[in-house]
Design a protein around this motif. Sequence first.
Motif, PDB file in Angstrom:
ATOM      1  N   UNK A   1       0.836  -1.209   0.000  1.00 21.87           N
ATOM      2  CA  UNK A   1       0.000   0.000   0.000  1.00 21.87           C
ATOM      3  C   UNK A   1       0.869   1.257   0.000  1.00 21.87           C
ATOM      4  N   UNK A   2       1.868   1.315   0.868  1.00 18.29           N
ATOM      5  CA  UNK A   2       2.753   2.484   0.936  1.00 18.29           C
ATOM      6  C   UNK A   2       3.614   2.594  -0.320  1.00 18.29           C
ATOM      7  N   UNK A   3       4.049   1.444  -0.859  1.00 18.95           N
ATOM      8  CA  UNK A   3       4.865   1.459  -2.072  1.00 18.95           C
ATOM      9  C   UNK A   3       4.115   2.154  -3.210  1.00 18.95           C
ATOM     10  N   UNK A   4       2.887   1.706  -3.467  1.00 16.93           N
ATOM     11  CA  UNK A   4       2.138   2.264  -4.598  1.00 16.93           C
ATOM     12  C   UNK A   4       1.683   3.696  -4.338  1.00 16.93           C
ATOM     13  N   UNK A   5       1.422   4.052  -3.088  1.00 24.18           N
ATOM     14  CA  UNK A   5       1.096   5.441  -2.761  1.00 24.18           C
ATOM     15  C   UNK A   5       2.296   6.335  -3.085  1.00 24.18           C
ATOM     16  N   UNK A   6       3.493   5.881  -2.720  1.00 23.78           N
ATOM     17  CA  UNK A   6       4.710   6.670  -2.975  1.00 23.78           C
ATOM     18  C   UNK A   6       5.057   6.687  -4.468  1.00 23.78           C
ATOM     19  N   UNK A   7       4.776   5.600  -5.163  1.00 24.84           N
ATOM     20  CA  UNK A   7       5.015   5.556  -6.613  1.00 24.84           C
ATOM     21  C   UNK A   7       4.108   6.549  -7.338  1.00 24.84           C
ATOM     22  N   UNK A   8       2.831   6.608  -6.960  1.00 26.45           N
ATOM     23  CA  UNK A   8       1.888   7.551  -7.577  1.00 26.45           C
ATOM     24  C   UNK A   8       2.325   8.985  -7.297  1.00 26.45           C
ATOM     25  N   UNK A   9       2.735   9.278  -6.063  1.00 20.61           N
ATOM     26  CA  UNK A   9       3.221  10.621  -5.714  1.00 20.61           C
ATOM     27  C   UNK A   9       4.441  10.987  -6.558  1.00 20.61           C
ATOM     28  N   UNK A  10       5.357  10.035  -6.707  1.00 19.06           N
ATOM     29  CA  UNK A  10       6.573  10.259  -7.500  1.00 19.06           C
ATOM     30  C   UNK A  10       6.218  10.581  -8.949  1.00 19.06           C
ATOM     31  N   UNK A  11       5.293   9.808  -9.527  1.00 19.05           N
ATOM     32  CA  UNK A  11       4.894  10.029 -10.918  1.00 19.05           C
ATOM     33  C   UNK A  11       4.232  11.394 -11.102  1.00 19.05           C
ATOM     34  N   UNK A  12       3.405  11.803 -10.146  1.00 20.85           N
ATOM     35  CA  UNK A  12       2.758  13.112 -10.228  1.00 20.85           C
ATOM     36  C   UNK A  12       3.792  14.229 -10.162  1.00 20.85           C
ATOM     37  N   UNK A  13       4.770  14.097  -9.277  1.00 17.08           N
ATOM     38  CA  UNK A  13       5.830  15.099  -9.172  1.00 17.08           C
ATOM     39  C   UNK A  13       6.655  15.158 -10.457  1.00 17.08           C
ATOM     40  N   UNK A  14       6.911  14.001 -11.040  1.00 13.32           N
ATOM     41  CA  UNK A  14       7.702  13.946 -12.275  1.00 13.32           C
ATOM     42  C   UNK A  14       6.932  14.577 -13.431  1.00 13.32           C
ATOM     43  N   UNK A  15       5.629  14.289 -13.527  1.00  9.27           N
ATOM     44  CA  UNK A  15       4.796  14.866 -14.587  1.00  9.27           C
ATOM     45  C   UNK A  15       4.697  16.381 -14.471  1.00  9.27           C
ATOM     46  N   UNK A  16       4.691  16.861 -13.232  1.00 11.00           N
ATOM     47  CA  UNK A  16       4.571  18.310 -13.007  1.00 11.00           C
ATOM     48  C   UNK A  16       5.913  19.019 -13.181  1.00 11.00           C
ATOM     49  N   UNK A  17       6.991  18.264 -13.360  1.00 11.23           N
ATOM     50  CA  UNK A  17       8.305  18.842 -13.565  1.00 11.23           C
ATOM     51  C   UNK A  17       9.029  19.222 -12.276  1.00 11.23           C
ATOM     52  N   UNK A  18       8.508  18.802 -11.150  1.00 11.80           N
ATOM     53  CA  UNK A  18       9.132  19.135  -9.868  1.00 11.80           C
ATOM     54  C   UNK A  18      10.266  18.170  -9.497  1.00 11.80           C
ATOM     55  N   UNK A  19      10.454  17.152 -10.316  1.00 10.58           N
ATOM     56  CA  UNK A  19      11.588  16.218 -10.103  1.00 10.58           C
ATOM     57  C   UNK A  19      12.483  16.270 -11.315  1.00 10.58           C
TER      58      UNK A  19
END
Length: 190
Positions: free
Chosen positions: A172-190
């Motif tokens: 559960x925590x893995x996929x929550x953190x993966x989704x957060x990471x992808x959103x940050x990457x899409x927004x250009x913040x990573x």
Amino acid sequence: MARLAFQYGTVHAFKSEKVFFLKKRFLKYHLSVMIMAPIVTHKSDISNYDYLIGKEENLFLTIKRQFPNLQLLVIDDAHLLSEIQVDQLLQVAINLDIAVLCLGLRTDFRTSGFSGAKRLLEIAQVLISKKTYCSCGREALFSIRKKDGKITFSGEKILKEEGVTYEAVCPKCYYRKLIQYKKLKESGRI
């Protein structure tokens, strides 16, 4: 009859201290034991192991020629071995009658398998799942990578450098953190 065993889990499931404790225990009873690890990740801590395994090394021949009187062979980070080397360890157990205990990860930080772990799961005579727990309290099944304290899902499969750490997490925590990471990457913040 000696067997090939694979104890697997996430990061932090196997502290090196446990491996060295096992060796002390065997030596206390005058039993011969050796601890090996792949050279690929242990070049800098050679003094902690009895032998470092080369990338293309034939483990069966090495054990047969150099260490024929062993009673227990412990392989740390066995997930980093090649499939052929894992097959050779089964031959060590069967033909040389030496018990082989392999310790390692089942998957990497992207939930992809390691070739050595995959082969061990296929042919080991004894499989032992070592439980670890996520910071949320659930059983951890995966590992995440942090680079300078920030979660990342990119980079080399095997990475050992300054500022890189790993954390055991539940699905559960893995996929929550993966989704957060992808959103940050899409927004250009990573």
